[in-house]
Write a protein that holds these residues in place. Structure first.
Motif, PDB file in Angstrom:
ATOM      1  N   ARG A 205       0.804  -1.214   0.000  1.00 53.59           N
ATOM      2  CA  ARG A 205       0.000   0.000   0.000  1.00 53.59           C
ATOM      3  C   ARG A 205       0.851   1.285   0.000  1.00 53.59           C
ATOM      4  NH1 ARG A 205      -3.278  -2.298   4.988  1.00 53.59           N
ATOM      5  NH2 ARG A 205      -1.260  -3.329   5.151  1.00 53.59           N
ATOM      6  N   PRO A 206       1.771   1.403  -0.951  1.00 57.90           N
ATOM      7  CA  PRO A 206       2.675   2.570  -0.944  1.00 57.90           C
ATOM      8  C   PRO A 206       1.950   3.896  -1.108  1.00 57.90           C
ATOM      9  CG  PRO A 206       2.865   1.361  -3.016  1.00 57.90           C
ATOM     10  CD  PRO A 206       2.051   0.507  -2.086  1.00 57.90           C
ATOM     11  N   HIS A 207       0.899   3.941  -1.945  1.00 52.58           N
ATOM     12  CA  HIS A 207       0.207   5.217  -2.140  1.00 52.58           C
ATOM     13  C   HIS A 207      -0.517   5.642  -0.866  1.00 52.58           C
ATOM     14  CE1 HIS A 207      -1.769   8.478  -4.243  1.00 52.58           C
ATOM     15  NE2 HIS A 207      -2.921   8.070  -3.759  1.00 52.58           N
ATOM     16  N   LEU A 208      -1.179   4.711  -0.204  1.00 50.33           N
ATOM     17  CA  LEU A 208      -1.854   5.031   1.055  1.00 50.33           C
ATOM     18  C   LEU A 208      -0.852   5.533   2.078  1.00 50.33           C
ATOM     19  CD1 LEU A 208      -4.262   5.012   2.995  1.00 50.33           C
ATOM     20  CD2 LEU A 208      -3.803   2.575   3.411  1.00 50.33           C
ATOM     21  N   ARG A 209       0.283   4.885   2.177  1.00 55.40           N
ATOM     22  CA  ARG A 209       1.313   5.299   3.136  1.00 55.40           C
ATOM     23  C   ARG A 209       1.809   6.717   2.827  1.00 55.40           C
ATOM     24  NH1 ARG A 209       3.636   1.163   6.144  1.00 55.40           N
ATOM     25  NH2 ARG A 209       2.883  -0.938   5.665  1.00 55.40           N
ATOM     26  N   ALA A 210       2.069   6.977   1.561  1.00 52.72           N
ATOM     27  CA  ALA A 210       2.569   8.301   1.175  1.00 52.72           C
ATOM     28  C   ALA A 210       1.543   9.386   1.467  1.00 52.72           C
ATOM     29  CB  ALA A 210       2.940   8.304  -0.310  1.00 52.72           C
TER      30      ALA A 210
ATOM     31  N   SER B 196       6.124   5.472  10.918  1.00 53.60           N
ATOM     32  CA  SER B 196       5.135   4.412  11.090  1.00 53.60           C
ATOM     33  C   SER B 196       4.194   4.353   9.898  1.00 53.60           C
ATOM     34  CB  SER B 196       4.337   4.650  12.375  1.00 53.60           C
ATOM     35  OG  SER B 196       3.331   3.665  12.542  1.00 53.60           O
ATOM     36  N   TYR B 197       3.762   5.526   9.425  1.00 55.12           N
ATOM     37  CA  TYR B 197       2.930   5.551   8.219  1.00 55.12           C
ATOM     38  C   TYR B 197       3.666   4.918   7.046  1.00 55.12           C
ATOM     39  CZ  TYR B 197      -0.076   9.151  10.416  1.00 55.12           C
ATOM     40  OH  TYR B 197      -0.915   9.855  11.233  1.00 55.12           O
ATOM     41  N   LEU B 198       4.949   5.247   6.923  1.00 53.76           N
ATOM     42  CA  LEU B 198       5.702   4.892   5.724  1.00 53.76           C
ATOM     43  C   LEU B 198       6.175   3.443   5.714  1.00 53.76           C
ATOM     44  CD1 LEU B 198       7.783   8.194   5.486  1.00 53.76           C
ATOM     45  CD2 LEU B 198       5.924   7.502   3.964  1.00 53.76           C
ATOM     46  N   THR B 199       6.614   2.930   6.859  1.00 49.89           N
ATOM     47  CA  THR B 199       7.219   1.588   6.861  1.00 49.89           C
ATOM     48  C   THR B 199       6.673   0.674   7.939  1.00 49.89           C
ATOM     49  OG1 THR B 199       9.051   2.327   8.293  1.00 49.89           O
ATOM     50  CG2 THR B 199       9.386   2.494   5.909  1.00 49.89           C
ATOM     51  N   GLY B 200       5.822   1.175   8.844  1.00 51.19           N
ATOM     52  CA  GLY B 200       5.304   0.343   9.924  1.00 51.19           C
ATOM     53  C   GLY B 200       4.151  -0.534   9.478  1.00 51.19           C
ATOM     54  N   ASP B 201       3.602  -1.255  10.442  1.00 52.25           N
ATOM     55  CA  ASP B 201       2.469  -2.128  10.154  1.00 52.25           C
ATOM     56  C   ASP B 201       1.193  -1.303  10.052  1.00 52.25           C
ATOM     57  OD1 ASP B 201       4.073  -4.396  10.260  1.00 52.25           O
ATOM     58  OD2 ASP B 201       3.764  -4.663  12.423  1.00 52.25           O
ATOM     59  N   LEU B 202       0.417  -1.568   9.018  1.00 52.26           N
ATOM     60  CA  LEU B 202      -0.894  -0.952   8.856  1.00 52.26           C
ATOM     61  C   LEU B 202      -1.969  -2.003   9.098  1.00 52.26           C
ATOM     62  CD1 LEU B 202      -0.428   1.154   5.577  1.00 52.26           C
ATOM     63  CD2 LEU B 202      -0.293   1.968   7.944  1.00 52.26           C
TER      64      LEU B 202
ATOM     65  N   HIS C  27      -7.080  -4.532   7.183  1.00 54.68           N
ATOM     66  CA  HIS C  27      -8.309  -4.205   6.472  1.00 54.68           C
ATOM     67  C   HIS C  27      -8.256  -2.817   5.820  1.00 54.68           C
ATOM     68  CE1 HIS C  27      -8.847  -2.461  10.528  1.00 54.68           C
ATOM     69  NE2 HIS C  27      -9.508  -1.526   9.892  1.00 54.68           N
ATOM     70  N   ALA C  28      -7.193  -2.038   6.117  1.00 48.92           N
ATOM     71  CA  ALA C  28      -7.083  -0.683   5.546  1.00 48.92           C
ATOM     72  C   ALA C  28      -6.510  -0.772   4.141  1.00 48.92           C
ATOM     73  CB  ALA C  28      -6.209   0.202   6.440  1.00 48.92           C
ATOM     74  N   ARG C  29      -7.335  -1.236   3.241  1.00 47.28           N
ATOM     75  CA  ARG C  29      -6.898  -1.410   1.856  1.00 47.28           C
ATOM     76  C   ARG C  29      -7.375  -0.244   1.009  1.00 47.28           C
ATOM     77  NH1 ARG C  29      -2.707  -4.757   0.989  1.00 47.28           N
ATOM     78  NH2 ARG C  29      -2.731  -6.232   2.720  1.00 47.28           N
ATOM     79  N   HIS C  30      -6.556   0.098   0.010  1.00 44.33           N
ATOM     80  CA  HIS C  30      -6.906   1.192  -0.893  1.00 44.33           C
ATOM     81  C   HIS C  30      -6.577   0.746  -2.296  1.00 44.33           C
ATOM     82  CE1 HIS C  30      -6.584   5.099  -2.962  1.00 44.33           C
ATOM     83  NE2 HIS C  30      -7.429   5.519  -2.065  1.00 44.33           N
ATOM     84  N   PRO C  31      -7.409   1.072  -3.259  1.00 44.84           N
ATOM     85  CA  PRO C  31      -7.162   0.630  -4.635  1.00 44.84           C
ATOM     86  C   PRO C  31      -5.796   1.082  -5.138  1.00 44.84           C
ATOM     87  CG  PRO C  31      -9.382   1.533  -4.438  1.00 44.84           C
ATOM     88  CD  PRO C  31      -8.683   1.807  -3.138  1.00 44.84           C
TER      89      PRO C  31
END
Length: 215
Positions: A157-162, A202-208, A211-215
């Motif tokens: 989920r790189p876009h969600l993290r960014a 944490s946003y960038l490399t931690g555990d998400l 269920h927090a999926r994004h297209p």
């Protein structure tokens, strides 16, 4: 090569005459005016050197000659220093485990410096009150800034993290420099970065959450 470089090379290769050719200063002004309209109408990703040149009535090669890449032309339309984009993009390079601190220091640092802060504040105030500018800035941030961060983050989920990291930083910048929310507005810069870096990392490399999926 960046998106802007690639497009600049492609459009620069088209050297067919583009109609009227005003003087040097007039040409630059015509290109900049056309670029503002094209970016506003079509967004960052939709605007092209060729379309801007056609509207300005010049050869596409002149757009690259005067403004370099698409990023640099976009920055010029917002009166943003070109150095700003370079520094943000440099922060994406290096160990991903330190990306949170680098990203925070690079982005928030631009708000602290007299060479870049006035343009950023003006841009943000406009974006907060003008829907058209907000749409344009969102397009640009997703295509160039957040996209650059996402490229460093692997497949999870790189876009969600960014976006999580980027919007966190934008919110802090607005609170500190536009609205003046205390104590954020008066915190020492290094202390602010130190406080933000763990959450950003944490946003960038931690555990998400799974269920927090994004297209």
């Amino acid at each position: 090569m960046t998106t802007g470089d690639a497009e600049g090379d492609a459009d620069g290769a088209d050297r067919r005459p583009g109609g009227r050719r005003p003087g040097r200063s007039g040409t630059k002004e015509a290109i900049l005016a056309a670029a503002r309209e094209q970016f506003a109408d079509k967004g960052y990703t939709g605007a092209t050197f060729r379309g801007i040149a056609a509207q300005a009535g010049v050869d596409p090669a002149l757009v690259r000659h005067f403004y370099g890449t698409k990023d640099q032309l976009f920055a010029a339309t917002l009166a943003l220093p070109g150095e700003m984009l370079r520094r943000l993009q440099q922060s994406f390079e290096g160990d991903p485990e330190d990306l949170g601190e680098r990203f925070a220091r690079a982005y928030l640092g631009l708000w602290e410096e007299p060479e870049t802060a006035p343009a950023l504040k003006a841009m943000m105030r406009t974006a907060l009150t003008t829907e058209q500018t907000a749409d344009l800035m969102r397009d640009f941030l997703q295509a160039r800034i957040l996209g650059g961060v996402a490229e460093q983050l692997g497949d999870d989920r790189p876009h969600l993290r960014a976006v999580l990291a980027g919007t966190h930083l934008v919110g802090v910048a607005v609170a500190r420099h536009v609205v003046g929310v205390e104590p954020v507005a008066s915190l020492d810069f290094d202390d602010l970065v130190a406080l933000l870096a763990p959450n950003l990392q944490s946003y960038l490399t931690g555990d998400l959450p799974e269920h927090a999926r994004h297209p």
